[in-house]
Design an enzyme around this catalytic site. Structure first.
Site, short mmCIF file in Angstrom:
data_model
loop_
_atom_site.label_atom_id
_atom_site.label_comp_id
_atom_site.label_asym_id
_atom_site.label_seq_id
_atom_site.Cartn_x
_atom_site.Cartn_y
_atom_site.Cartn_z
N GLN A 76 39.82 42.47 38.23
CA GLN A 76 39.85 42.82 39.64
C GLN A 76 39.62 44.33 39.83
O GLN A 76 40.27 45.14 39.17
CB GLN A 76 41.20 42.41 40.27
CG GLN A 76 41.17 41.02 40.89
CD GLN A 76 40.80 39.93 39.90
OE1 GLN A 76 41.25 39.96 38.77
NE2 GLN A 76 40.00 38.98 40.33
N GLY A 77 38.72 44.67 40.71
CA GLY A 77 38.39 46.07 40.96
C GLY A 77 37.15 46.52 40.20
O GLY A 77 36.62 47.59 40.47
N ASP A 78 36.72 45.71 39.24
CA ASP A 78 35.46 46.00 38.54
C ASP A 78 34.27 45.39 39.28
O ASP A 78 33.12 45.72 38.98
CB ASP A 78 35.49 45.44 37.11
CG ASP A 78 36.47 46.18 36.23
OD1 ASP A 78 36.58 47.41 36.36
OD2 ASP A 78 37.15 45.52 35.42
N SER A 79 34.56 44.50 40.21
CA SER A 79 33.50 43.82 40.94
C SER A 79 32.45 44.79 41.46
O SER A 79 32.79 45.87 41.93
CB SER A 79 34.07 43.09 42.16
OG SER A 79 34.49 41.84 41.78
N HIS B 194 30.13 40.30 47.59
CA HIS B 194 31.51 40.03 48.02
C HIS B 194 32.34 41.30 48.19
O HIS B 194 33.48 41.23 48.64
CB HIS B 194 32.19 39.02 47.08
CG HIS B 194 32.74 39.58 45.82
ND1 HIS B 194 32.06 39.58 44.63
CD2 HIS B 194 33.94 40.15 45.55
CE1 HIS B 194 32.82 40.13 43.69
NE2 HIS B 194 33.96 40.49 44.22
N ASP C 272 25.30 37.13 44.55
CA ASP C 272 26.35 38.13 44.76
C ASP C 272 25.84 39.54 44.49
O ASP C 272 26.25 40.18 43.52
CB ASP C 272 27.57 37.78 43.88
CG ASP C 272 28.83 38.48 44.33
OD1 ASP C 272 28.80 39.14 45.39
OD2 ASP C 272 29.85 38.36 43.63
N1 ARG Z 1 36.08 39.43 41.80
C1 ARG Z 1 36.59 40.54 41.03
C2 ARG Z 1 36.53 41.83 41.82
O1 ARG Z 1 36.35 41.75 43.04
C3 ARG Z 1 35.99 40.63 39.69
C4 ARG Z 1 36.61 39.68 38.80
C5 ARG Z 1 35.95 39.62 37.50
N2 ARG Z 1 36.74 38.73 36.74
C6 ARG Z 1 36.53 38.50 35.47
N3 ARG Z 1 37.38 37.73 34.87
N4 ARG Z 1 35.51 39.03 34.82
O2 ARG Z 1 36.85 42.89 41.34
#
Ligand code: ARG
Length: 275
Positions: A220-223, A90, A135
């Site tokens: 967010q941003g760790d993905s 993603h 993913d």
């Molecule tokens: N989708 C998020 C990203 O793009 C990662 C979110 C992870 N969330 C969590 N609650 N662990 O950075």
């Protein structure tokens, strides 16, 4: 959940320019005023999670996780080979030639003058990826980043115990991207418990980690960044890829990660074919 992820992807893509310029700008702040951000902020406002201070983490030492890379679209990744980054599907737009991504490696501080920045040449998004499960993606770099790589776990027995995740993402739900790498350790959560928490989980393709009371999580941003542990030999191995969650660090809402052991053979094969 599912929706959180899609909203975020759009923010991340839109904020790429600002992130490149500043290396650490909060995706949300960079895009303030856009519909995407309003959508994500109102979603956040509805159910506010704990705002403890990756969430609840501590700074990583320089060299502690040498295979960590920051990607210019606002994601994390790990060096699978010196010139191949494993990240989340993603985080990328599709497969093919792609020179638009910059990987920053070799530093915990994104402003450190010792950082190494290398452009992408190709992207391989997991075959069949449609936003649910699968993913993972690989990014081929123009040249190697001279740092140790992070092997992927192949034995599902490694999917247990205390797992560590690191990243430059938000330190709380709705928070800013970080200049310095943070890490946090969270216990594995079994599929049945995680399925109860979310009502949906692609069993076999996703695994969960977190604490019931919340407060410790990726965000967010760790993905795209790695979830890892040590194997029997005491070497770091990657068991997960930061994928999604409902908010960040909310009680009863663990982080969801790509189950790397399930895709290990596919990832190896794809890396070989990237050339
Ligand atoms: N989708 C998020 C990203 O793009 C990662 C979110 C992870 N969330 C969590 N609650 N662990 O950075």
């Amino acid at each position: 959940m599912q929706k959180d992820r899609k909203v975020l992807v759009r923010i991340v893509a839109g904020a790429a320019v600002a992130l490149t310029a500043l290396g650490m700008t909060a995706a949300g702040n960079a895009m303030a005023g856009t519909d995407d951000v309003k959508a994500s902020h109102s979603a956040t406002a509805k159910k506010d999670g704990p705002s403890t201070k990756i969430v609840g983490g501590t700074p990583a030492e320089q060299g502690e996780f040498p295979w960590m890379v920051r990607l210019s679209m606002g994601c994390g990744g790990a060096l699978f080979e010196k010139d191949v980054v494993l990240t989340a599907a993603h985080c990328v737009d599709g497969s093919g030639d792609n020179t638009s991504i910059t990987a920053t490696g070799g530093v915990v501080d994104l402003e450190d003058s010792n950082k190494v920045e290398v452009k992408s040449t190709k992207v391989l998004q997991a075959p069949g990826y449609n936003g649910t499960g699968k993913d993972w993606a690989l990014i081929k770099l123009e040249k190697p980043i001279d740092q140790p790589t992070l092997p992927i776990a192949e034995d599902p027995a490694l999917n247990e115990g205390d797992l560590t995740v690191a990243g430059w993402g938000a330190d709380k739900e709705g928070g800013e991207q970080q200049q310095k790498l943070l890490k946090v350790t969270v216990p594995f959560i079994d599929d049945a418990t995680c399925k109860k928490a979310y009502g949906e989980l692609v069993e076999g393709e996703e695994l969960c980690a977190g604490v019931d009371e919340g407060g410790l999580d990726s965000c967010q941003g760790d993905s795209g960044g790695p979830l890892f542990r040590k194997d029997e030999a005491g070497e770091f191995v990657q068991v997960g890829i930061v994928s999604w969650g409902e908010g960040c660090a909310r009680p009863g809402k663990p982080g969801v990660y790509t189950e790397v052991t399930n895709f290990a053979a596919d990832i190896k094969k794809a890396a070989g074919e990237l050339g």
